[in-house]
Design a protein around this motif. Structure first.
Motif, short mmCIF file in Angstrom:
data_model
loop_
_atom_site.label_atom_id
_atom_site.label_comp_id
_atom_site.label_asym_id
_atom_site.label_seq_id
_atom_site.Cartn_x
_atom_site.Cartn_y
_atom_site.Cartn_z
N THR A 160 -6.83 14.57 -3.44
CA THR A 160 -5.43 14.84 -3.15
C THR A 160 -4.59 14.53 -4.39
O THR A 160 -3.80 15.35 -4.85
CB THR A 160 -4.93 14.00 -1.96
OG1 THR A 160 -5.22 12.63 -2.20
CG2 THR A 160 -5.61 14.43 -0.67
N VAL A 161 -4.76 13.32 -4.91
CA VAL A 161 -4.10 12.87 -6.13
C VAL A 161 -5.07 11.94 -6.84
O VAL A 161 -5.81 11.19 -6.20
CB VAL A 161 -2.79 12.10 -5.83
CG1 VAL A 161 -2.00 11.85 -7.12
CG2 VAL A 161 -1.93 12.82 -4.82
N ARG A 177 0.85 -1.20 0.00
CA ARG A 177 0.00 0.00 0.00
C ARG A 177 0.87 1.24 0.00
O ARG A 177 1.76 1.38 0.85
CB ARG A 177 -0.92 0.04 1.23
CG ARG A 177 -1.93 -1.07 1.31
CD ARG A 177 -2.96 -0.82 2.42
NE ARG A 177 -3.76 -2.02 2.64
CZ ARG A 177 -3.61 -2.86 3.66
NH1 ARG A 177 -2.68 -2.60 4.57
NH2 ARG A 177 -4.36 -3.91 3.79
N LEU A 178 0.61 2.12 -0.95
CA LEU A 178 1.21 3.44 -0.97
C LEU A 178 0.24 4.41 -0.31
O LEU A 178 -0.93 4.46 -0.68
CB LEU A 178 1.48 3.90 -2.40
CG LEU A 178 2.35 3.03 -3.30
CD1 LEU A 178 2.49 3.71 -4.67
CD2 LEU A 178 3.71 2.77 -2.68
N HIS A 179 0.72 5.19 0.66
CA HIS A 179 -0.10 6.22 1.30
C HIS A 179 0.39 7.59 0.85
O HIS A 179 1.61 7.84 0.82
CB HIS A 179 0.00 6.12 2.82
CG HIS A 179 -0.55 4.84 3.38
ND1 HIS A 179 -1.77 4.77 3.98
CD2 HIS A 179 -0.04 3.59 3.42
CE1 HIS A 179 -1.99 3.53 4.39
NE2 HIS A 179 -0.96 2.80 4.05
N LEU A 180 -0.55 8.47 0.52
CA LEU A 180 -0.19 9.78 0.00
C LEU A 180 -0.95 10.86 0.76
O LEU A 180 -2.12 10.69 1.13
CB LEU A 180 -0.52 9.90 -1.49
CG LEU A 180 0.12 8.89 -2.44
CD1 LEU A 180 -0.77 7.66 -2.62
CD2 LEU A 180 0.40 9.52 -3.80
N ALA A 181 -0.28 11.99 0.97
CA ALA A 181 -0.90 13.14 1.62
C ALA A 181 -0.58 14.39 0.82
O ALA A 181 0.58 14.61 0.44
CB ALA A 181 -0.41 13.29 3.06
N ALA A 182 -1.59 15.19 0.56
CA ALA A 182 -1.41 16.46 -0.16
C ALA A 182 -2.66 17.30 0.09
O ALA A 182 -3.73 16.75 0.39
CB ALA A 182 -1.22 16.22 -1.66
N PRO A 183 -2.55 18.61 -0.02
CA PRO A 183 -3.74 19.44 0.11
C PRO A 183 -4.77 19.08 -0.97
O PRO A 183 -4.41 18.70 -2.08
CB PRO A 183 -3.21 20.87 -0.10
CG PRO A 183 -1.75 20.78 0.18
CD PRO A 183 -1.33 19.42 -0.25
N LEU A 184 -6.04 19.18 -0.63
CA LEU A 184 -7.08 18.91 -1.61
C LEU A 184 -7.01 19.90 -2.76
O LEU A 184 -6.89 21.12 -2.54
CB LEU A 184 -8.46 18.99 -0.97
CG LEU A 184 -8.99 17.80 -0.18
CD1 LEU A 184 -10.44 18.05 0.20
CD2 LEU A 184 -8.85 16.51 -0.94
#
Length: 368
Positions: free
Chosen positions: A287-288, A273-280
Motif C-alpha cells: 500500500t505504502v 500508531r499510524l494506520h494507512l489504507a490505499a489500493p495495492l
C-alpha cells in the motif's frame, strides 16, 4: 475533517480458574491461573467525564473497579465457565460506560478474545516464525531488495459466534489450523513459496488468508508483523498497514481542575500508531513503503518527541484524544493515506481517532 473518537482503558488482574466444559484431559480443566488483561474502548458522549480531557482516567477507574472483583479470586465463584469470552461478557455487563465498541480479555501473551460493538466474540492467537525474504520489485539500492530476514508474527482472528461447536472456536482449534502453515513458513525463504514471489507484508497477509479460510471459515482477519513496529492487516477484501512510533514527551492538561495531578507538568512514553489504507501498488505489492511513512512523518515526530507538548501552537490540550486528532490532521497533510491514529499514554490507555468512514475497514484494531 469529521472524525470518530474512541477512548481506551486497560486493567490487569491475577486469578485462578478451571473450565470443566473442556474435554477430559485438557490442561485447562485443571485448576490453573493467568495474568489477565482487560481492555476497553468506548465512544463517549461529551460531558461524560468530570472535565474535558478526563475521559481516560474515568474510563480506567470504571474498568479497574470491575476487574478488582476478579483479582486474586477463583473465577468459577463468579463466572460458572470462566473462558476468556465469558469473562469478557461478564465485565461488559458490569460496566456503566456508554458507547462501548470493544471489550477484550487477554489471558496469555499469545491469545485472547475481543467482543465487538455487536457483542460478537473474536478469538485471536499470535504465532511466530523465522524466515528470510527479499522484495524483487523495489528500486535499485532499496535495503529490502537484498536477501534478509525477520522474526515474523502473525495474529489469526476468528469470529467465535460463527462456529458450530459446543465451545465454538478454542485456541487448540486455531493451533491445529495454523500448524501446516507454520511448517511451510518457519525457517524458510518466503520467496520460494508458490504465490509469495513478492513477499510484502500485505501480500503475506492475503496469502495466509487464502490458505486458512477453507479450514477456518470463521476467519475474521489476519495481522502480519514484519517487525515489532510495522505490519499489515487483511480482512478478505482490504489491505491496511500501520507504522508504530515511541514518543517521550512532557505535558500538562489545561482543562484539569486545580489540585489534579494531571494539571501539573508530567510525562509519558507514548505508543503511537499510524494506520494507512490505499489500493495495492500492482508492481510493488504494497500500500505504502514503510520507509516512506517514516521519512515523511519524521518532521512531525521530531516536533513531538522529547518536547513539552503543551507548548505546541494550535494544540488545544494534551489529552490523548486531542493530541491524536492533531497528529491525524498533521499526518494527512503529508500522508493522505493515514486514516487513523492510535495513541496510548500507558499500556492500553489512550485514544483512537478515525477519519471519515475508515472504521468500516479497520476491523477491531491490533490486539494490545
Amino acid at each position: 475533517m469529521p472524525i470518530k473518537t474512541l477512548h481506551c482503558a486497560a486493567s490487569g488482574f491475577e486469578s485462578a480458574c478451571e473450565v470443566s466444559l473442556l474435554p477430559a484431559g485438557h490442561r485447562s480443566r485443571r485448576l490453573h491461573g493467568h495474568s489477565f488483561l482487560a481492555t476497553l474502548r468506548a465512544e463517549l458522549p461529551p460531558g461524560w467525564a468530570a472535565f474535558e480531557g478526563g475521559e481516560v482516567e474515568r474510563l480506567r477507574a470504571d474498568l479497574e473497579s470491575r476487574t478488582a472483583q476478579l483479582d486474586y479470586r477463583l473465577l468459577n465463584d463468579i463466572v460458572a465457565q470462566p473462558t476468556d469470552e465469558n469473562l469478557a461478557r461478564w465485565i461488559r455487563s458490569q460496566l456503566d460506560a456508554p458507547g462501548i465498541t470493544q471489550l477484550g480479555i487477554q489471558s496469555t501473551a499469545h491469545g485472547g478474545v475481543d467482543l465487538d460493538a455487536a457483542g460478537q466474540a473474536h478469538v485471536w492467537r499470535r504465532y511466530l516464525f523465522q524466515a528470510a525474504h527479499q522484495l524483487p520489485n523495489v528500486p535499485l539500492g532499496h535495503k529490502c531488495g537484498r536477501m534478509h530476514g525477520h522474526g515474523f508474527e502473525v495474529i489469526v482472528h476468528a469470529n467465535q459466534d460463527l462456529g458450530a461447536r459446543d465451545l465454538s472456536i478454542d485456541y487448540d482449534h486455531l493451533d491445529d489450523c495454523w500448524a501446516p502453515l507454520h511448517h511451510e513458513l518457519n525457517y524458510g525463504c518466503l520467496n520460494d513459496l508458490p504465490g509469495l514471489q513478492n513477499p510484502t507484508s500485505e501480500l503475506m497477509s492475503s496469502w495466509i488468508w487464502e490458505r486458512l479460510k477453507p479450514t477456518l471459515p470463521e476467519l475474521s482477519w489476519i495481522t502480519v508483523y514484519e517487525t515489532a513496529s510495522c505490519g499489515a492487516n487483511f480482512d478478505g477484501r482490504h489491505h491496511r498497514i500501520w507504522k508504530e512510533f515511541t514518543l517521550d514527551s512532557a505535558l500538562q492538561l489545561k482543562h484539569a481542575p486545580d489540585g489534579s495531578p494531571l494539571r501539573r507538568i508530567h510525562g509519558h512514553t507514548y505508543t503511537l500508531r499510524l494506520h494507512l489504507a490505499a489500493p495495492l501498488d500492482t508492481l510493488m505489492g504494497w500500500t505504502v513503503d514503510f520507509g516512506d511513512v517514516k521519512t515523511l512523518f519524521d518532521p512531525i515526530f521530531k516536533a513531538l518527541d522529547h518536547r513539552p507538548l503543551h507548548e505546541i501552537d494550535g494544540l488545544a490540550d494534551c489529552d490523548t484524544a486531542t493530541l491524536a486528532a492533531w497528529i491525524l490532521q498533521q499526518a494527512r497533510a503529508v500522508l493522505p493515506m493515514v486514516d487513523r491514529v492510535d495513541l496510548y499514554e500507558t499500556r492500553g490507555c489512550g485514544a483512537i481517532v478515525i477519519a471519515d468512514q475508515a472504521e468500516a475497514q479497520a476491523g477491531l484494531a491490533i490486539p494490545i
